[in-house]
Every structure is written in structure tokens, then in C-alpha cells.
Write a protein that holds these residues in place. Sequence first.
Motif, PDB file in Angstrom:
ATOM      1  N   GLY A   9      27.373  -6.718 -60.857  1.00  0.00           N
ATOM      2  CA  GLY A   9      26.389  -5.807 -61.422  1.00  0.00           C
ATOM      3  C   GLY A   9      26.658  -4.367 -60.998  1.00  0.00           C
ATOM      4  N   GLY A  10      25.909  -3.441 -61.593  1.00  0.00           N
ATOM      5  CA  GLY A  10      26.075  -2.043 -61.240  1.00  0.00           C
ATOM      6  C   GLY A  10      25.457  -1.130 -62.262  1.00  0.00           C
ATOM      7  N   LEU A  11      25.816   0.146 -62.154  1.00  0.00           N
ATOM      8  CA  LEU A  11      25.329   1.179 -63.061  1.00  0.00           C
ATOM      9  C   LEU A  11      26.429   1.529 -64.043  1.00  0.00           C
ATOM     10  N   VAL A  12      26.090   1.543 -65.320  1.00  0.00           N
ATOM     11  CA  VAL A  12      27.073   1.838 -66.361  1.00  0.00           C
ATOM     12  C   VAL A  12      26.390   2.644 -67.456  1.00  0.00           C
ATOM     13  N   ARG A  19      31.453  -7.132 -66.184  1.00  0.00           N
ATOM     14  CA  ARG A  19      31.634  -8.576 -66.158  1.00  0.00           C
ATOM     15  C   ARG A  19      30.950  -9.124 -64.918  1.00  0.00           C
ATOM     16  N   LEU A  20      29.992  -9.978 -65.144  1.00  0.00           N
ATOM     17  CA  LEU A  20      29.304 -10.644 -64.048  1.00  0.00           C
ATOM     18  C   LEU A  20      30.021 -11.949 -63.718  1.00  0.00           C
ATOM     19  N   ALA A  92      18.332  -4.884 -66.310  1.00  0.00           N
ATOM     20  CA  ALA A  92      17.556  -5.998 -65.756  1.00  0.00           C
ATOM     21  C   ALA A  92      18.285  -6.552 -64.536  1.00  0.00           C
ATOM     22  N   VAL A  93      17.602  -7.437 -63.835  1.00  0.00           N
ATOM     23  CA  VAL A  93      18.270  -8.267 -62.834  1.00  0.00           C
ATOM     24  C   VAL A  93      18.773  -9.507 -63.572  1.00  0.00           C
ATOM     25  N   GLN A 119      21.729  -6.678 -60.040  1.00  0.00           N
ATOM     26  CA  GLN A 119      21.128  -5.628 -60.851  1.00  0.00           C
ATOM     27  C   GLN A 119      22.138  -5.027 -61.806  1.00  0.00           C
ATOM     28  N   VAL A 120      21.737  -4.914 -63.065  1.00  0.00           N
ATOM     29  CA  VAL A 120      22.517  -4.211 -64.074  1.00  0.00           C
ATOM     30  C   VAL A 120      21.641  -3.071 -64.598  1.00  0.00           C
TER      31      VAL A 120
END
Length: 124
Positions: A9-12, A19-20, A92-93, A119-120
Motif C-alpha cells: 500500500g501507499g500514496l499514489v 500492487r498489493l 481505503a484500507v 492503506q491505499v
Amino acid sequence: QVQLVESGGGLVQAGGSLRLSCAASGRTFSSYAMGWFRQAPGKEREFVAAISWSGSNTRHADSVKGRFTISRDNAKNTVYLQMNSLKPEDTAVYYCASSTYREVVVTTSGFRSWGQGTQVTVSS
């Protein structure tokens, strides 16, 4: 019981990709279907995608169809969620889950084990 650990996850920015990954340990990973769900603040947890024990069958929520793809590697005990063309509403998570069934299910009641979530966040 199976233990699940999500990552990736991360900030984009909107339009980007992530890719999770979900690594599983414990009971036989390859025997059961797997799924991804997500939960935004103030909203209920919702189905995103699921894949059968063999990987031959998949299901994606209408909101992500054509943008997200679930896959699995039974040799690595890992399930993936490739997310492309991300939108702010995808924020979202994201939770990985292991099903009690071999074939695809789309409701939370069909899953017995859950990861801690990742978290995304998609910025506009």
C-alpha cells in the motif's frame, strides 16, 4: 488457522498503479479461495476481488472491473492485487482474506481469516 500479512500500500496520484501482496502462512494456502476487501472511513467493508483455490476462477467488483486484477502464486503462498488507473474513490484500507471455501465467494461471511490491512491513498 492461517496468518495473512499484506504489503504494497501507499500514496499514489490518480491514474497511477500499485500492487498489493498478501503472504500467507499456517493452514494449506492452496486449498482455499482468497479475497481482497476494502474499507473507507465511515463506510462498510466491501468486496473487491476473489480468486478460487486453483486460480482458474476470479471475480471482481463492478467498481474495479477492468482496472484491478487478482492473482495468486500457490508456490509462494501469496495472493496479489494489481491496481491500475487508480481513482481517489479507491482510497481505503485494503484487507486480504482467506476463505472457508475452495471456490469464489464475495461476502465477508465466507472468509475466516483476515490480515491487518494496508492503506491505499489516491490523491487527485
